[in-house]
Design a protein around this motif. Structure first.
Motif, mmCIF file in Angstrom:
data_model
loop_
_atom_site.group_PDB
_atom_site.id
_atom_site.type_symbol
_atom_site.label_atom_id
_atom_site.label_comp_id
_atom_site.label_asym_id
_atom_site.label_seq_id
_atom_site.Cartn_x
_atom_site.Cartn_y
_atom_site.Cartn_z
ATOM 1 N N LEU A 110 0.856 -1.179 0.000
ATOM 2 C CA LEU A 110 0.000 0.000 0.000
ATOM 3 C C LEU A 110 0.892 1.230 0.000
ATOM 4 C CD1 LEU A 110 -2.443 -1.085 2.869
ATOM 5 C CD2 LEU A 110 -2.609 -1.614 0.425
ATOM 6 N N ALA A 111 0.671 2.149 -0.931
ATOM 7 C CA ALA A 111 1.510 3.342 -1.020
ATOM 8 C C ALA A 111 0.654 4.599 -0.980
ATOM 9 C CB ALA A 111 2.333 3.317 -2.307
ATOM 10 N N VAL A 112 1.054 5.527 -0.105
ATOM 11 C CA VAL A 112 0.459 6.859 -0.070
ATOM 12 C C VAL A 112 1.484 7.757 -0.733
ATOM 13 C CG1 VAL A 112 -0.500 8.693 1.362
ATOM 14 C CG2 VAL A 112 -0.714 6.291 2.085
ATOM 15 N N ALA A 113 1.205 8.157 -1.970
ATOM 16 C CA ALA A 113 2.198 8.830 -2.813
ATOM 17 C C ALA A 113 2.748 10.112 -2.190
ATOM 18 C CB ALA A 113 1.603 9.126 -4.186
ATOM 19 N N ASP A 114 1.908 10.865 -1.504
ATOM 20 C CA ASP A 114 2.338 12.148 -0.932
ATOM 21 C C ASP A 114 2.314 12.092 0.591
ATOM 22 O OD1 ASP A 114 -0.394 11.928 -0.768
ATOM 23 O OD2 ASP A 114 -0.811 13.960 -1.422
ATOM 24 N N GLY A 115 2.658 10.957 1.143
ATOM 25 C CA GLY A 115 2.556 10.724 2.577
ATOM 26 C C GLY A 115 3.462 11.575 3.439
ATOM 27 N N ARG A 116 4.688 11.795 3.032
ATOM 28 C CA ARG A 116 5.651 12.604 3.772
ATOM 29 C C ARG A 116 6.228 13.648 2.833
ATOM 30 N NH1 ARG A 116 7.928 7.384 6.007
ATOM 31 N NH2 ARG A 116 6.917 7.187 8.023
ATOM 32 N N GLY A 117 5.434 14.659 2.565
ATOM 33 C CA GLY A 117 5.877 15.659 1.603
ATOM 34 C C GLY A 117 5.922 15.042 0.224
ATOM 35 N N ASP A 118 7.102 14.973 -0.351
ATOM 36 C CA ASP A 118 7.271 14.375 -1.679
ATOM 37 C C ASP A 118 7.611 12.897 -1.613
ATOM 38 O OD1 ASP A 118 6.758 16.775 -2.927
ATOM 39 O OD2 ASP A 118 8.867 17.362 -3.008
ATOM 40 N N GLU A 119 7.764 12.363 -0.401
ATOM 41 C CA GLU A 119 8.161 10.968 -0.227
ATOM 42 C C GLU A 119 6.941 10.094 0.041
ATOM 43 O OE1 GLU A 119 10.761 8.343 2.919
ATOM 44 O OE2 GLU A 119 11.205 10.465 2.704
ATOM 45 N N ALA A 120 6.863 8.977 -0.648
ATOM 46 C CA ALA A 120 5.751 8.047 -0.448
ATOM 47 C C ALA A 120 5.905 7.309 0.876
ATOM 48 C CB ALA A 120 5.697 7.040 -1.588
ATOM 49 N N MET A 121 4.768 7.008 1.494
ATOM 50 C CA MET A 121 4.736 6.133 2.670
ATOM 51 C C MET A 121 4.273 4.768 2.175
ATOM 52 S SD MET A 121 3.118 8.713 5.513
ATOM 53 C CE MET A 121 3.203 7.525 6.834
ATOM 54 N N ILE A 122 5.037 3.738 2.505
ATOM 55 C CA ILE A 122 4.774 2.389 2.006
ATOM 56 C C ILE A 122 4.456 1.462 3.183
ATOM 57 C CG2 ILE A 122 5.677 0.438 0.677
ATOM 58 C CD1 ILE A 122 5.583 2.973 -0.992
ATOM 59 N N TYR A 123 3.395 0.694 3.033
ATOM 60 C CA TYR A 123 2.993 -0.291 4.032
ATOM 61 C C TYR A 123 2.789 -1.630 3.340
ATOM 62 C CZ TYR A 123 2.044 3.946 6.635
ATOM 63 O OH TYR A 123 2.179 5.168 7.239
ATOM 64 N N LEU A 124 2.993 -2.705 4.088
ATOM 65 C CA LEU A 124 2.787 -4.051 3.555
ATOM 66 C C LEU A 124 1.730 -4.756 4.377
ATOM 67 C CD1 LEU A 124 6.503 -5.133 3.131
ATOM 68 C CD2 LEU A 124 4.944 -4.304 1.374
ATOM 69 N N VAL A 125 0.765 -5.334 3.698
ATOM 70 C CA VAL A 125 -0.220 -6.180 4.346
ATOM 71 C C VAL A 125 0.102 -7.606 3.932
ATOM 72 C CG1 VAL A 125 -2.663 -6.745 4.590
ATOM 73 C CG2 VAL A 125 -1.965 -4.357 4.270
ATOM 74 N N ASN A 126 0.443 -8.432 4.912
ATOM 75 C CA ASN A 126 0.741 -9.839 4.667
ATOM 76 C C ASN A 126 -0.483 -10.654 5.058
ATOM 77 O OD1 ASN A 126 3.601 -9.751 3.843
ATOM 78 N ND2 ASN A 126 3.820 -8.778 5.835
#
Length: 107
Positions: free
Chosen positions: A15-31
């Protein structure tokens, strides 16, 4: 676990939030496994499926209306959609009652 599944879902969804930290994406993994799901932060070397969007797209998808159209899907679309079906009510997909809280009857 994060969610209860019927035991048929298996794999990793990024799961990626493209603008999560300013210009940096926040990435999460669901297993996902037969016993449920777990959530961790970080990028996968290889995910079976992916869902990505802006903060606005995620808010829209997670809202009661559940408008998922702005989320981009990659990899195993069936797995990505199945995960959304489990965690996001709306958009024609009823909420899943896991028994952890009572569900109010509609009038």
């Amino acid at each position: 676990g994060l969610v209860r599944t019927d035991g048929t879902l298996s794999g990793t969804v990024e799961l990626a939030v493209a603008d999560g930290r300013g210009d940096e994406a926040m990435i999460y993994l669901v297993n996902l496994s037969g016993s449920g799901a777990s959530l961790t932060e970080g990028k996968a070397e290889q995910a079976d499926a992916s869902l990505a969007g802006s903060t606005e797209a995620w808010i829209s998808a997670l809202s009661p209306v559940g408008d998922r159209r702005a989320l981009r899907r990659g990899g195993d679309r069936g797995l990505a959609d199945a995960l959304l079906d489990v965690i996001i009510p709306g958009a024609g997909h009823p909420a899943v009652n896991t028994g952890s809280a009572p569900v109010a009857a509609s009038a």
